[in-house]
Design an enzyme around this catalytic site. Structure first.
Site, PDB file in Angstrom:
ATOM      1  CG  ASP A  98      44.205  68.676  66.669  1.00 40.41           C
ATOM      2  OD1 ASP A  98      43.382  69.250  67.405  1.00 40.41           O
ATOM      3  OD2 ASP A  98      45.408  68.995  66.653  1.00 40.41           O
TER       4      ASP A  98
HETATM    5  C1  BGC Z   1      45.122  71.547  69.004  1.00 39.05           C
HETATM    6  C2  BGC Z   1      45.034  70.383  69.972  1.00 39.05           C
HETATM    7  C3  BGC Z   1      43.967  70.660  71.023  1.00 39.05           C
HETATM    8  C4  BGC Z   1      42.659  70.922  70.313  1.00 39.05           C
HETATM    9  C5  BGC Z   1      41.500  71.144  71.252  1.00 39.05           C
HETATM   10  C6  BGC Z   1      43.779  71.967  68.478  1.00 39.05           C
HETATM   11  O1  BGC Z   1      43.844  73.180  67.802  1.00 39.05           O
HETATM   12  O2  BGC Z   1      45.982  71.198  67.936  1.00 39.05           O
HETATM   13  O3  BGC Z   1      46.296  70.167  70.569  1.00 39.05           O
HETATM   14  O4  BGC Z   1      43.907  69.585  71.907  1.00 39.05           O
HETATM   15  O5  BGC Z   1      42.809  72.067  69.501  1.00 39.05           O
HETATM   16  O6  BGC Z   1      41.562  72.354  71.903  1.00 39.05           O
END
Ligand code: BGC
Length: 765
Positions: free
Chosen positions: A306
């Protein structure tokens, strides 16, 4: 590729005509293997690996925000951002493998040209984005859509989103989120399928198949990502990013199955979660990312962290510094580092110093390159970068029609005293009151950053279009979502007094759910509750339209209104979808994917809890020394699986093919369902089981099957469910899935707390 037209003309491909839960996906030419058993990839991939420098390898394992086309909206915190020039320079130098959250073919063309024509080895970029519930055309939030209990619908909206998003140069979505959310205080439940494992599995598979379509190399295929691995939905107290303390049994039984289901459907990417589990952050968790994922499940795709989750190992107190964090993440099994840049910065040194074996890096690179190959990018790097496709496949009438249909099919009718609904389209003065009456800023819901706001239909527009005489509709905002407005209450009360019926649109703003939006109280903001109480004094029949990204606690005039509709965040066509249900053009048939508790303090609240040694008191039992709250009843206000419609349904004639199920045999459970109402309707018939005695205490009920049945008034049909031992298993000793002989209860039900009950015995082997 043979492509069929679905209802509304959305091209669905072969997959839509298959049984949604049957069969696997097409893993075109994929040659990926587990870390322990990496098969040789294609000769093209192997020859590239042989020629790559260490910097180029680290580059393929790095994903950055696409600052050539800076993301619209505030998707992520602005950390480690790079500017356009730097992104292009790094791409030419082969130091980037994936760009994310930039959309539009022009920028894609620029970036892909830099990669393919100007970098030494010409390895194409992957373009990824958070396409969660639609792209330009926005569909209901996944939680709302899950209320449809209709995997075909989920497949169709995911397919439509894929067609739209891929026509803007995207190859990859960071969806579906398959986290089981058992605490409604957590804001990200909005992105998933609710509190139940089985519903989560079914929806996960439908979404994967919808996004990816039947052929990963097709220009309109969007690679899916199951996220967030793992147990992100189990954060303590529903506080986003919080620690997770979880038994191995619950991890494996509740939180992992939707991931496994997604992979079984062909999903080839998984995102490691922010949270720790029992003290080990997921992004450094080798047991999770390698032993379970690759060892037990033989997952062949890629693991992406993530957003900066590898770097956050330092804040967790698990890594000494950034370099240590990169080492821990790659050794645990994270192939691609998102946004932190740690892999580019530290992997070369870590390998040179012998702290990370080159073979570990090569395996990760092999997986990333094999994925690019599986998507057809080496042969057609400019696939999905076609200005004509972009224009032809964005916000088409068919997509908007699908959004409207999906919206209406996601609305749950919770209450309809005296059949107040459907409302007539003529002859009644309607006052539409509340902060959402005329609002387009809160219809799309969280995680719809690319949504085209100009497509949005607010409630007032939708209702007005449906009315024979639009002049019979008056609008009063009453208050803002969380603040009073001068004179607002008075105007609202006056509008209510002058009307025959009040439609009260209240609930959460779209910023109150989603990432980092945990709440301690899951009721309405005070100003809106006050609005509801004042409006109720006008004494008019009232329909409440709830807007929300989670289950809500309902009180006072809201709870006591004659009719209540759970309308979530329905997306672009909100106003039309709500009007369709309100005036009876569509008979609501959705069911709750989350329990609505009486009080916030009951969270985490799920229907499938264990019994305890002192089960909740029955109405006439002694209340003392039982598992109960002092202030409220144990059961939900509206249980999981609950929902009404404009028809009524009766279940009867439960029958089991046997009451003694042999170890390797099947049990057929049948019942009859009749439409006892006056209009056509659809019912969701649900099958639950309970294992009466086992070597682990078991939930009081577990959903195992459901089916949607459409019936005309007076029509009766038999529904048949098949169960075998695999549906009766749980995680027992040594973390293994087992079934145990013994007695089981089974219900064919309308929701998690009612139904026709039978029982059977599973006989030993
Ligand atoms: C989120 C993810 C997301 C990623 C990219 C993160 O803050 O937890 O679900 O895919 O950002 O935008």
């Amino acid at each position: 590729m043979a492509v069929g037209k679905g209802r509304n003309g959305i091209a669905l491909g072969k997959v839509a005509r298959r049984e949604v839960l049957a069969g696997g996906a097409v893993l075109a030419g994929l040659a990926l293997g587990g870390s322990g058993s990496v098969r040789a990839a294609s000769s093209r991939v192997e020859s590239l690996i042989a020629r790559m420098t260490m910097d180029e390898k680290a580059g393929q394992l790095s994903c950055y925000s696409d600052m050539i086309r800076p993301p619209v909206g505030d998707i992520n915190p602005l950390v480690n951002q790079r500017n356009t020039q730097q992104i292009l320079a790094d791409t030419r130098a082969g130091r980037i493998g994936v760009l994310m959250n930039g959309v539009g073919v022009e920028g894609a063309l620029l970036a892909q040209t830099a990669a393919v024509e100007h970098s030494r080895l010409g390895i194409p970029l992957l373009f990824a984005a958070d396409v969660i519930h639609g792209f330009k055309t926005v569909f209901p939030i996944p939680l709302g859509e899950s209320a449809s209990f209709d995997p075909t619908l989920a497949l169709r909206t995911a397919r439509a989103a894929a067609i739209e998003a891929s026509s803007q140069g995207l190859h990859w979505t960071f969806a579906p989120m398959v986290d089981v959310a058992r605490d409604q205080r957590w804001g990200r439940g909005a992105e998933g399928s609710g509190e139940d494992v089985f519903l989560g599995e079914v929806m996960a598979q439908a979404r994967v198949r919808g996004f990816q379509g039947p052929d990963l190399t097709a220009p309109d295929s969007l690679l899916s990502t199951a996220k967030h691995f793992a147990a992100y939905g189990a954060v303590a107290a529903g506080l986003d990013y919080n620690t997770v303390d979880l038994s191995e049994e619950t991890l494996r039984e509740v939180h992992l199955p939707p991931f496994k289901a997604a992979f079984d459907a062909g999903c080839l990417a998984v995102m490691s979660a922010f949270n720790d589990i029992n003290g080990v952050p997921s992004t450094a968790n080798k047991q999770l990312l390698t032993d379970i994922l690759r060892g037990e499940w033989n997952f062949k795709g890629v693991v992406i962290s993530d957003y900066t989750a590898d770097q956050e190992l330092v804040a967790h107190g698990f890594a000494a510094d950034d370099r240590d964090a990169a080492r821990l993440a790659i050794l645990a099994g994270v192939d691609i580092s998102m946004q932190s840049g740690l892999y580019s910065r530290y992997l070369p040194g870590l390998v040179a110093q012998g702290l990370v074996p080159m073979s570990v890096v090569d395996n990760a690179v092999r997986r990333v390159l094999s994925l690019k190959e599986a998507l057809g990018l080496f042969d057609r790097p400019f696939r999905s970068i076609d200005p004509k496709a972009q224009a032809a496949n964005t916000a088409t009438p068919a997509m908007r029609a699908l959004s409207r249909e999906a919206g209406a099919r996601s609305i749950v009718l919770l209450k309809n005293d005296g059949d107040l609904l459907p409302l007539p389209t003529r002859g009644k003065k309607i006052a539409l009151i509340g902060p959402f009456a005329q609002d387009v800023d809160n219809i799309l819901g969280p995680w719809a950053f690319f949504g085209d706001k100009s497509l949005g239909v607010d409630l007032a527009t939708g209702l007005r279009e449906a009315l024979a005489d639009p002049n019979l509709l008056t609008i009063a905002k009453g208050c803002d979502v969380e603040n009073v407005i001068p004179g607002g209450y008075d105007q609202a009360v006056a509008a209510a007094r002058a009307a025959d019926v009040v439609v009260l649109a209240v609930g959460e703003s779209q910023n109150m759910s989603g990432e980092a939006q945990s709440r301690t109280e899951i009721g309405l903001p005070r100003v809106q509750q006050q609005l509801a109480e004042l409006v109720a004094q006008a004494g008019k029949p009232t329909v409440v339209l709830l807007r929300h990204g989670r289950a809500l606690v309902l009180e006072g005039a809201v709870k006591n209104a004659r009719a209540i509709l759970a309308t979530w965040f329905l997306g672009s066509e909100t106003g039309h979808a709500v009007a369709d249900v309100l005036f009876g053009k569509v008979n609501p048939s959705a069911r709750l994917p989350v329990s609505f508790p009486h009080e916030s303090g009951q969270e985490p609240f799920v229907y499938n809890h264990r019994t305890t040694g002192r089960p909740a008191p029955q109405a006439d039992d002694s209340q003392e020394y039982k598992a109960r709250w002092r202030t409220t009843r144990n059961e939900a206000l509206y249980p999981f699986g609950f929902g009404l419609g404009y028809a009524s349904f009766a279940l009867s004639d439960l029958s089991l093919s046997t009451t003694r199920l042999a170890w390797n045999d099947r049990l057929y459970v049948t019942a009859k369902v009749a439409n006892t109402g006056k209009v056509d309707g659809e019912h969701v018939v649900q099958l639950y089981i309970r294992d009466r005695v086992a070597s682990r205490t078991r939930p009081i009920r577990e959903l195992k099957r459901f089916v949607r049945v459409a019936l005309k008034p007076g029509e009766k049909r038999e529904v048949r469910f098949t169960l075998d031992r695999s549906a009766l298993m749980f995680v027992g000793d040594n973390d293994r899935w087992i079934a145990e002989p013994g007695m089981f209860d089974v219900w064919v039900a309308n929701n998690a707390v009612d139904g026709l009950q039978g029982s059977f015995e599973l006989l030993g082997a």
